[in-house]
Scaffold this motif. Structure first.
Motif, mmCIF file in Angstrom:
data_model
loop_
_atom_site.group_PDB
_atom_site.id
_atom_site.type_symbol
_atom_site.label_atom_id
_atom_site.label_comp_id
_atom_site.label_asym_id
_atom_site.label_seq_id
_atom_site.Cartn_x
_atom_site.Cartn_y
_atom_site.Cartn_z
ATOM 1 N N GLY A 173 53.993 -63.715 32.839
ATOM 2 C CA GLY A 173 52.949 -64.719 32.994
ATOM 3 C C GLY A 173 52.544 -65.367 31.690
ATOM 4 N N LEU A 174 53.233 -65.043 30.591
ATOM 5 C CA LEU A 174 52.935 -65.607 29.276
ATOM 6 C C LEU A 174 54.196 -66.249 28.705
ATOM 7 N N PRO A 175 54.057 -67.169 27.738
ATOM 8 C CA PRO A 175 55.254 -67.713 27.083
ATOM 9 C C PRO A 175 56.071 -66.593 26.436
ATOM 10 N N VAL A 176 57.376 -66.687 26.568
ATOM 11 C CA VAL A 176 58.276 -65.678 26.012
ATOM 12 C C VAL A 176 58.838 -66.205 24.706
ATOM 13 N N ARG A 177 58.903 -65.340 23.687
ATOM 14 C CA ARG A 177 59.418 -65.730 22.380
ATOM 15 C C ARG A 177 60.665 -64.928 22.049
ATOM 16 N N ASN A 185 66.514 -63.534 33.116
ATOM 17 C CA ASN A 185 65.840 -64.481 33.988
ATOM 18 C C ASN A 185 64.374 -64.545 33.580
ATOM 19 N N ILE A 186 64.013 -65.620 32.877
ATOM 20 C CA ILE A 186 62.659 -65.762 32.342
ATOM 21 C C ILE A 186 61.843 -66.686 33.232
ATOM 22 N N THR A 187 60.713 -66.191 33.693
ATOM 23 C CA THR A 187 59.776 -67.020 34.455
ATOM 24 C C THR A 187 58.769 -67.612 33.477
ATOM 25 N N GLY A 188 58.808 -68.938 33.308
ATOM 26 C CA GLY A 188 57.935 -69.596 32.349
ATOM 27 C C GLY A 188 58.723 -70.198 31.212
ATOM 28 N N ASP A 189 58.045 -70.450 30.093
ATOM 29 C CA ASP A 189 58.653 -71.104 28.938
ATOM 30 C C ASP A 189 59.261 -70.087 27.976
ATOM 31 N N LEU A 190 60.249 -70.573 27.195
ATOM 32 C CA LEU A 190 60.866 -69.762 26.152
ATOM 33 C C LEU A 190 60.804 -70.512 24.835
ATOM 34 N N GLU A 191 60.412 -69.793 23.767
ATOM 35 C CA GLU A 191 60.381 -70.375 22.427
ATOM 36 C C GLU A 191 61.320 -69.571 21.524
ATOM 37 N N ILE A 192 62.276 -70.264 20.889
ATOM 38 C CA ILE A 192 63.191 -69.616 19.957
ATOM 39 C C ILE A 192 62.600 -69.722 18.556
ATOM 40 N N LEU A 193 62.298 -68.559 17.943
ATOM 41 C CA LEU A 193 61.661 -68.536 16.632
ATOM 42 C C LEU A 193 62.630 -68.184 15.510
ATOM 43 N N ASP A 194 63.702 -67.441 15.805
ATOM 44 C CA ASP A 194 64.730 -67.144 14.817
ATOM 45 C C ASP A 194 65.945 -66.567 15.537
ATOM 46 N N ASP A 195 67.049 -66.386 14.784
ATOM 47 C CA ASP A 195 68.278 -65.864 15.383
ATOM 48 C C ASP A 195 68.665 -64.508 14.801
ATOM 49 N N GLY A 239 60.936 -72.524 32.998
ATOM 50 C CA GLY A 239 60.082 -73.561 32.407
ATOM 51 C C GLY A 239 60.821 -74.358 31.360
ATOM 52 N N GLU A 240 60.171 -74.578 30.217
ATOM 53 C CA GLU A 240 60.752 -75.359 29.129
ATOM 54 C C GLU A 240 61.309 -74.449 28.041
ATOM 55 N N LEU A 241 62.293 -74.975 27.320
ATOM 56 C CA LEU A 241 62.859 -74.280 26.162
ATOM 57 C C LEU A 241 62.509 -75.078 24.917
ATOM 58 N N ARG A 242 61.834 -74.420 23.965
ATOM 59 C CA ARG A 242 61.464 -75.072 22.713
ATOM 60 C C ARG A 242 62.106 -74.306 21.558
ATOM 61 N N ILE A 243 62.823 -75.017 20.691
ATOM 62 C CA ILE A 243 63.573 -74.393 19.603
ATOM 63 C C ILE A 243 62.896 -74.744 18.283
ATOM 64 N N PHE A 244 62.367 -73.715 17.604
ATOM 65 C CA PHE A 244 61.590 -73.911 16.386
ATOM 66 C C PHE A 244 62.369 -73.581 15.116
ATOM 67 N N VAL A 281 64.163 -79.660 20.644
ATOM 68 C CA VAL A 281 64.528 -79.114 19.340
ATOM 69 C C VAL A 281 63.544 -79.680 18.324
ATOM 70 N N LYS A 282 62.808 -78.821 17.650
ATOM 71 C CA LYS A 282 61.785 -79.276 16.714
ATOM 72 C C LYS A 282 62.427 -79.907 15.471
#
Length: 209
Positions: free
Chosen positions: A53-57, A79-89, A103-108, A128-129
């Motif tokens: 129920g929260l954004p996944v990082r 399988n992620i329910t909601g948004d995913l944020e990529i912070l590093d690899d 949800g949405e995928l945001r790449i930081f 992609v930021k």
């Protein structure tokens, strides 16, 4: 590399495709049946569910949301329910994985783990930021892909970008002789992910008595 959009391609003020925009206007394909729901149904029995129920990082080789944390192992499906944020690899070298995002995928940050193959399949937008310089993998979205406008920073994609709606390539270099977006084909991505994304072939044959 492959760049495909279901509707329009926006290459920004100075961008262009090959001569006569051949790849943008001369290529057609039916992507309508290949949506997030198609891949989810195909992979659901293999997937580990992340639904907090929260954004996944994604950071340090883990998917984290609140107090929940999951290590990304080799040949895993998520399988992620909601948004995913990529912070590093970090922590993802020599790992092959498919990640479904409802949800949405945001790449930081840059995403280029060594000897790894990743596919991100998103129902929402992929953004992609502007500080990101390179992303490796397969990026698929039912919606829009955008790489965020810059004044002096390009983007290298080693892999493929597929968007059912729009692709907006908005990068720009102060030096106009540099390619603002640079796509590199990497067939190993599909080969390494074939056990996860591929369809097994079964031959039925009558056995002689």
């Amino acid at each position: 590399g492959l760049v495909s959009a279901g509707a329009t391609l926006n290459f920004g003020l100075y961008g262009q495709a090959s001569l006569a925009n051949y790849q943008a206007g001369g290529y057609t394909s039916d992507l309508s049946k290949y949506k997030y729901s198609f891949f989810k149904q195909k992979l659901i029995n293999k997937a580990q569910v992340v639904d907090t129920g929260l954004p996944v990082r994604l950071s340090q080789g883990k998917l984290t949301s609140g107090a929940s944390s999951y290590n990304i192992t080799n040949n895993s499906v998520w399988n992620i329910t909601g948004d995913l944020e990529i912070l590093d690899d970090s922590g993802l070298n020599s790992v092959n994985s498919v990640i479904l995002v409802s949800g949405e995928l945001r790449i930081f940050a840059d995403f280029k783990p060594v000897n790894s193959s990743f596919a991100f399949i998103s129902q929402g937008n992929i953004t992609v930021k502007p500080e990101v310089t390179q992303i490796n993998g397969i990026y698929f979205t039912d919606a829009n892909f955008s790489d965020s406008a810059t004044t002096n920073q390009g983007l290298k994609v080693k892999g493929s970008v597929i968007a059912q709606n729009n692709i907006s390539l908005l990068r720009n270099w102060a030096n106009t002789y540099k390619p603002a977006e640079y796509f590199v084909c990497d067939p190993s991505l599909l080969i390494n992910l074939s056990s996860l994304l591929g369809t097994p072939q079964i031959n039925w044959q009558e056995v002689a008595p």
